[in-house]
Design a protein around this motif. Structure first.
Motif, PDB file in Angstrom:
ATOM      1  N   LEU A   1       0.800  -1.214   0.000  1.00 10.08           N
ATOM      2  CA  LEU A   1       0.000   0.000   0.000  1.00 10.08           C
ATOM      3  C   LEU A   1       0.838   1.272   0.000  1.00 10.08           C
ATOM      4  O   LEU A   1       0.497   2.260  -0.654  1.00 10.08           O
ATOM      5  N   TYR A   2       1.938   1.251   0.737  1.00  8.94           N
ATOM      6  CA  TYR A   2       2.649   2.508   0.993  1.00  8.94           C
ATOM      7  C   TYR A   2       4.117   2.482   0.556  1.00  8.94           C
ATOM      8  O   TYR A   2       4.825   3.447   0.778  1.00  8.94           O
ATOM      9  N   GLY A   3       4.576   1.424   0.017  1.00  4.62           N
ATOM     10  CA  GLY A   3       5.957   1.378  -0.438  1.00  4.62           C
ATOM     11  C   GLY A   3       6.840   0.573   0.491  1.00  4.62           C
ATOM     12  O   GLY A   3       6.438   0.170   1.587  1.00  4.62           O
ATOM     13  N   PRO A   4       8.066   0.317   0.060  1.00  2.00           N
ATOM     14  CA  PRO A   4       8.964  -0.558   0.820  1.00  2.00           C
ATOM     15  C   PRO A   4       9.368   0.048   2.147  1.00  2.00           C
ATOM     16  O   PRO A   4       9.545   1.263   2.277  1.00  2.00           O
ATOM     17  N   LEU A   5       9.541  -0.826   3.095  1.00  3.23           N
ATOM     18  CA  LEU A   5       9.993  -0.410   4.423  1.00  3.23           C
ATOM     19  C   LEU A   5      11.504  -0.514   4.579  1.00  3.23           C
ATOM     20  O   LEU A   5      12.073   0.068   5.496  1.00  3.23           O
ATOM     21  N   SER A   6      12.129  -1.275   3.722  1.00  6.28           N
ATOM     22  CA  SER A   6      13.589  -1.386   3.765  1.00  6.28           C
ATOM     23  C   SER A   6      14.115  -1.437   2.340  1.00  6.28           C
ATOM     24  O   SER A   6      13.421  -1.848   1.408  1.00  6.28           O
ATOM     25  N   SER A   7      15.341  -1.003   2.194  1.00 10.10           N
ATOM     26  CA  SER A   7      15.901  -0.859   0.859  1.00 10.10           C
ATOM     27  C   SER A   7      16.077  -2.206   0.162  1.00 10.10           C
ATOM     28  O   SER A   7      16.111  -2.279  -1.064  1.00 10.10           O
ATOM     29  N   ASP A   8      16.214  -3.269   0.925  1.00 12.78           N
ATOM     30  CA  ASP A   8      16.407  -4.570   0.280  1.00 12.78           C
ATOM     31  C   ASP A   8      15.141  -5.068  -0.423  1.00 12.78           C
ATOM     32  O   ASP A   8      15.205  -6.058  -1.140  1.00 12.78           O
ATOM     33  N   ARG A   9      14.044  -4.399  -0.179  1.00 12.53           N
ATOM     34  CA  ARG A   9      12.823  -4.769  -0.897  1.00 12.53           C
ATOM     35  C   ARG A   9      12.348  -3.620  -1.792  1.00 12.53           C
ATOM     36  O   ARG A   9      11.181  -3.534  -2.145  1.00 12.53           O
ATOM     37  N   ALA A  10      13.241  -2.720  -2.129  1.00  6.70           N
ATOM     38  CA  ALA A  10      12.860  -1.570  -2.945  1.00  6.70           C
ATOM     39  C   ALA A  10      13.278  -1.721  -4.404  1.00  6.70           C
ATOM     40  O   ALA A  10      13.021  -0.843  -5.217  1.00  6.70           O
ATOM     41  N   GLY A  11      13.919  -2.814  -4.733  1.00  2.18           N
ATOM     42  CA  GLY A  11      14.449  -2.957  -6.082  1.00  2.18           C
ATOM     43  C   GLY A  11      13.580  -3.728  -7.035  1.00  2.18           C
ATOM     44  O   GLY A  11      14.016  -4.009  -8.151  1.00  2.18           O
ATOM     45  N   TYR A  12      12.395  -4.091  -6.646  1.00  2.00           N
ATOM     46  CA  TYR A  12      11.548  -4.856  -7.541  1.00  2.00           C
ATOM     47  C   TYR A  12      10.915  -3.929  -8.573  1.00  2.00           C
ATOM     48  O   TYR A  12      10.541  -2.798  -8.291  1.00  2.00           O
ATOM     49  N   GLY A  13      10.736  -4.433  -9.781  1.00  2.85           N
ATOM     50  CA  GLY A  13      10.128  -3.628 -10.825  1.00  2.85           C
ATOM     51  C   GLY A  13      11.159  -2.839 -11.589  1.00  2.85           C
ATOM     52  O   GLY A  13      12.366  -3.123 -11.546  1.00  2.85           O
ATOM     53  N   ASN A  14      10.686  -1.801 -12.278  1.00  2.71           N
ATOM     54  CA  ASN A  14      11.567  -1.034 -13.146  1.00  2.71           C
ATOM     55  C   ASN A  14      12.152   0.195 -12.473  1.00  2.71           C
ATOM     56  O   ASN A  14      12.990   0.876 -13.052  1.00  2.71           O
ATOM     57  N   LYS A  15      11.708   0.478 -11.258  1.00  4.44           N
ATOM     58  CA  LYS A  15      12.118   1.729 -10.633  1.00  4.44           C
ATOM     59  C   LYS A  15      12.552   1.484  -9.193  1.00  4.44           C
ATOM     60  O   LYS A  15      12.019   0.601  -8.519  1.00  4.44           O
ATOM     61  N   TRP A  16      13.499   2.254  -8.780  1.00  8.77           N
ATOM     62  CA  TRP A  16      13.981   2.186  -7.381  1.00  8.77           C
ATOM     63  C   TRP A  16      12.930   2.821  -6.481  1.00  8.77           C
ATOM     64  O   TRP A  16      12.857   4.031  -6.320  1.00  8.77           O
TER      65      TRP A  16
END
Lengths: 85, 220
Positions: free
Chosen positions: A56-71
């Motif tokens: 709903l609100y985006g990743p909580l940690s950077s290790d799960r922020a790399g999915y998809g086409n955008k950081w």
């Protein structure tokens, strides 16, 4: 189960602390079935809440922020922004 | 400073007639006792065989200084009845603070010797005040009124300090409390807080939810 952002975050905090405290107990009581069950329950609650929050609100940690086409890490508030606190 | 004496011997207590109180031989003093018995006295002297026993031989006593902290040799001189050199066992010297010097100048224990008197006089000069030191139980025969005073007479406040610690549970005077063994009970899985409250207090365990207050040992 729909919860608002703050409620979800609070569930994550609470279940995370409870799971971590159970970890400390299990370190000295590795055969405690009660502690193991409690830990697994809290981990499950925590993972579900994190999954829902991030969806709903985006990743909580950077290790799960790399999915998809955008950081996606930059989409959420930074810690110095009150919303991110 | 180091020697091969047994440092774990039970402490000896002596009645000090001049001060009308009991001495508790501790730490370095006790070490010297053991050292005295094991390595020096028996080997180097053919005099009285009972250390600190009641003897009324008068001139057969040897004066040795003891300071308030039970440190040996407050005046800085070698133990007179040990005739070994300082480089050998049993002889060592404790530095003393100047403030203690005046306080300790007339506090002496006297040990029975026959042959050491001459040695002492030669090394440190004549002394004119000789008084025997009694073993505690022997002293009680002569001074039964002191039987209740089985405290360190140099630090009589220690008893009160310990009682106060028990009552108020304050940490002051911890260095004056008796040594002991510590035990930590094994934690049990019980009295688990709800996660909401656990986050607030910082633990899920009720029995670890303690108030950390100055002074310690207070349970919430």
């Amino acid at each position: 189960m729909n919860q608002n952002k703050d409620q979800l975050m609070m569930v994550i905090y609470e279940s995370g602390l409870a799971a971590y405290d159970a970890v400390l107990f299990l370190d000295t009581h590795p055969c405690s079935q009660e502690a193991m069950a409690y830990y697994q329950n809290m981990i499950q609650i925590n993972q579900n809440a994190v999954r829902e929050y991030e969806s709903l609100y985006g990743p909580l940690s950077s290790d799960r922020a790399g999915y998809g086409n955008k950081w996606a890490w930059v989409n959420t508030s930074w810690p110095w922004e009150m919303e991110g606190c | 400073m180091l020697d091969n004496c047994n440092y774990n011997q039970p402490q000896r207590r002596h009645y000090h007639r001049r001060n009308r109180s009991f001495d508790t031989m501790q730490s370095n003093e006790a070490m010297n006792h053991n050292c005295y018995n094991q390595n020096c006295y028996n080997q180097n002297s053919n005099s009285a065989s009972v250390l600190g026993g009641i003897t009324e031989k008068g001139s057969s006593f040897m004066a040795t200084p003891v300071d308030l902290n039970n440190n040996w040799n407050p005046s800085g001189m070698e133990r007179p009845f040990c005739r070994r050199k300082r480089s050998e066992n049993c002889v060592f010297q404790q530095p003393m603070q100047p403030a203690q010097e005046q306080q300790n100048q007339d506090m002496y224990l006297f040990y029975p010797t026959d042959t050491m008197e001459e040695t002492y006089s030669e090394q440190y000069g004549a002394y004119d005040y000789i008084e025997p030191t009694y073993e505690v139980e022997e002293a009680f025969q002569y001074y039964p009124e002191y039987r209740m005073e089985e405290t360190n007479s140099y630090q009589p406040e220690m008893v009160n300090v310990n009682y106060e610690v028990k009552e108020t549970c304050t940490p002051y005077g911890i260095d004056q409390m008796p040594v002991g063994m510590g035990y930590v009970p094994c934690q049990q899985w019980r009295s688990i807080y709800e996660p909401e409250h656990a986050l607030y207090v910082g633990t899920i365990f009720q029995e670890l939810d303690l108030a950390f207050m100055e002074g310690g040992c207070l349970v919430k």
